[in-house]
Each structure stands twice: as C-alpha cells, then as structure tokens.
Design a protein around this motif. Sequence first.
Motif, PDB file in Angstrom:
ATOM      1  N   THR A 105       0.651  -1.320  -0.080  1.00 43.37           N
ATOM      2  CA  THR A 105      -0.265  -0.113   0.018  1.00 43.37           C
ATOM      3  C   THR A 105       1.187   1.433  -0.197  1.00 43.37           C
ATOM      4  OG1 THR A 105      -1.222  -0.959   1.031  1.00 43.37           O
ATOM      5  CG2 THR A 105      -1.722   1.172   1.834  1.00 43.37           C
ATOM      6  N   ALA A 108       2.197   1.951  -3.444  1.00 44.29           N
ATOM      7  CA  ALA A 108       1.217   2.553  -4.714  1.00 44.29           C
ATOM      8  C   ALA A 108       1.131   3.948  -4.530  1.00 44.29           C
ATOM      9  CB  ALA A 108       0.099   1.576  -4.128  1.00 44.29           C
ATOM     10  N   GLU A 109       1.660   4.123  -2.916  1.00 44.03           N
ATOM     11  CA  GLU A 109       0.822   5.448  -2.445  1.00 44.03           C
ATOM     12  C   GLU A 109       2.020   6.221  -3.305  1.00 44.03           C
ATOM     13  OE1 GLU A 109       0.321   5.799   1.487  1.00 44.03           O
ATOM     14  OE2 GLU A 109      -0.822   4.823   1.414  1.00 44.03           O
ATOM     15  N   MET A 124      -2.001  -0.685 -11.781  1.00 47.40           N
ATOM     16  CA  MET A 124      -2.857  -0.386 -10.750  1.00 47.40           C
ATOM     17  C   MET A 124      -4.046   0.449 -11.467  1.00 47.40           C
ATOM     18  SD  MET A 124      -1.110   0.490  -7.353  1.00 47.40           S
ATOM     19  CE  MET A 124       0.271  -0.119  -7.504  1.00 47.40           C
ATOM     20  N   GLU A 126      -7.735   1.823 -10.664  1.00 48.48           N
ATOM     21  CA  GLU A 126      -8.469   2.545  -9.461  1.00 48.48           C
ATOM     22  C   GLU A 126      -9.410   1.280  -8.675  1.00 48.48           C
ATOM     23  OE1 GLU A 126      -9.020   4.966  -6.436  1.00 48.48           O
ATOM     24  OE2 GLU A 126      -8.007   5.029  -7.852  1.00 48.48           O
ATOM     25  N   ARG A 129      -7.086  -1.027  -6.187  1.00 45.99           N
ATOM     26  CA  ARG A 129      -7.053   0.621  -5.297  1.00 45.99           C
ATOM     27  C   ARG A 129      -8.119   0.515  -4.347  1.00 45.99           C
ATOM     28  NH1 ARG A 129      -2.685   4.915  -6.914  1.00 45.99           N
ATOM     29  NH2 ARG A 129      -2.273   4.889  -5.356  1.00 45.99           N
ATOM     30  N   ASN A 132      -8.274  -3.333  -2.200  1.00 45.91           N
ATOM     31  CA  ASN A 132      -7.136  -2.761  -0.919  1.00 45.91           C
ATOM     32  C   ASN A 132      -6.870  -2.203   0.424  1.00 45.91           C
ATOM     33  OD1 ASN A 132      -5.004  -4.282  -0.330  1.00 45.91           O
ATOM     34  ND2 ASN A 132      -3.930  -1.999  -0.665  1.00 45.91           N
TER      35      ASN A 132
END
Length: 288
Positions: A105, A108-109, A124, A126, A129, A132
């Motif tokens: 996570t 990913a940010e 990735m 939306e 995300r 997740n």
Amino acid sequence: MATGGQEHEGASARRRLPPSAHLRVFEPLRAYDDESQLVIAQQRDTPRAELEERLAAESLRRILREISDPFPGPDVEQYRVLHYPGADGVTAPFFCPDQVQTRATIAAEQLDHLMRPQVLALVMPEASRAANAERTDPDRFADEVAHLHTRTSVWGVPLAWFVALREDDHVEIDEDEQSLLGVRLAAPAVQVLERTRVAAASLAINAPELDILDELTSLGDWLKSFHEDSIVELDYGLLADYVWPDDSPQDLRLGIDSLGDGDMVGAAASYRRLTNRWVRVRQNARSN
C-alpha cells in the motif's frame, strides 16, 4: 552459508523480479504479543531460503494474474527468522514480519508521484486500489506504518545502509547452482545505532550539506522504535550477483574518515570508487 540445492519455482521467481535490497529489523520473540508469538511458533522452523522462494513466487503470481490486482490480501503474517550468534557463543532466533500488505500500500502511494496517471492506471487500476482499501484494517495499517520492519531499495543500496552494516559483520550467503540469490549482513541494533550516531556527528561537522546526513538521522530514528536487543540485517538480494564481494561499506567509511581528517582528495577517491561501482549496477535498470 545458506544454499539452494536445485532449481525451485520460487528461486526462479526471485530472478524474474527487479533486484532489490532490503534493510530489516529482527526483534526477539519477547518483543511480540501473544497472538504473534503463536504464529511465529508455527513458522519458526521454515528454512529461510524456502520462505524467500515462496514469498517471491506469491509476488510474481499477484503481478501476473489475469485480474489486474497486484495487492496482496490480509493473509496470515509471514515471519523471517534470523539465527544470530550472541557474545556468549549461543545462537538465538530473531523474527521479522513481512508486512507485505502494508508495504504494498505504501509503495502504491509512492507510485502516484513517479508514474504518469495513464500508465499507473494500467499497472494498478483504481478498482484494485479501492478493493485493497476495503480489505485493509485501518488500525493494523496505522500500527504497521509506525513500526515497519523492512525498508526496500530497487537497483541500489542507500548510502546510509553502508554505514549501518559492514563487510566484516555476520554474513549469510543464499545461492543456487546458477547465481547468488542474496547476501545478508547482520549486526546488533545497538551497534548499528552507534555507527550511525558517530557517522552523523562527523558529517554534521565536516559536511553538513550532504544528503546522507538526513538519511542517517532518519535511519537512527527508525531503529530506535524497535526493541533494544534487535538485530539489523542488510539483504543485498539479487544485487549481490553484481557487486559481491562488496567494498562499499569500507569505501564509505574511508570517505567519512577522510572528511574528518580534512583529506578532500582521499574523500573524493573513496566516493568515486563507491559511485562508479553502483552506477554500473543502475545502468542495468535502464537497459532494455
């Protein structure tokens, strides 16, 4: 020395992932709560090489699965085990949680600032995300972010890590018949903290403009959040096949000492050796 006697799915998976170095903190069993200790008890006999192979294979399967969702689920935590010899000659186990969901996570940010939105949406989506975020326990996530046991660097090793670990520290080598899969250096956290403190103090006086000073300060603050009897490990991963045996810790140490002695020529020579070694490695990251 840890070795893999034959070709495994996981070992193959490790070679298909980008070469990454990891700085990990292994805490003693008493640093964990009762629930974590029960999980550790079930996993502590798993050989390190076997665990690394399995985690790499799971990572590759997430990346390649048909439904584009690279995020891991909230599975049972996986713990690496480090058997470290104490001053009394007795080897004791130390444990490091993988915390893969939290680390994924955070990664990913970070990609939000590194990739164009159109490309990021392909890698990735939306929807992945959002899924997740929905399956992430916010309390657990907050706790793990504040107590993250692993730092990762792709295609290189941050300079501050070479202050933390040295070439003459406890070493484990992980290899198979084809190549090195990892070289791991380990030292007690109290020793690592002292090294970072001394190096930071010297640089603050002699070269306060260098970025490594901030890196050392951040590293020291991070390490202070763990149990005082912890062990710190630098895992070269597949980067070991490019540089091991590696003189980088020695070159950086000589460079800092040279700055302290006012020897700018010696400091420049040490830094040149260090950067030339890793520039060649990073060039592989840009090759097709």
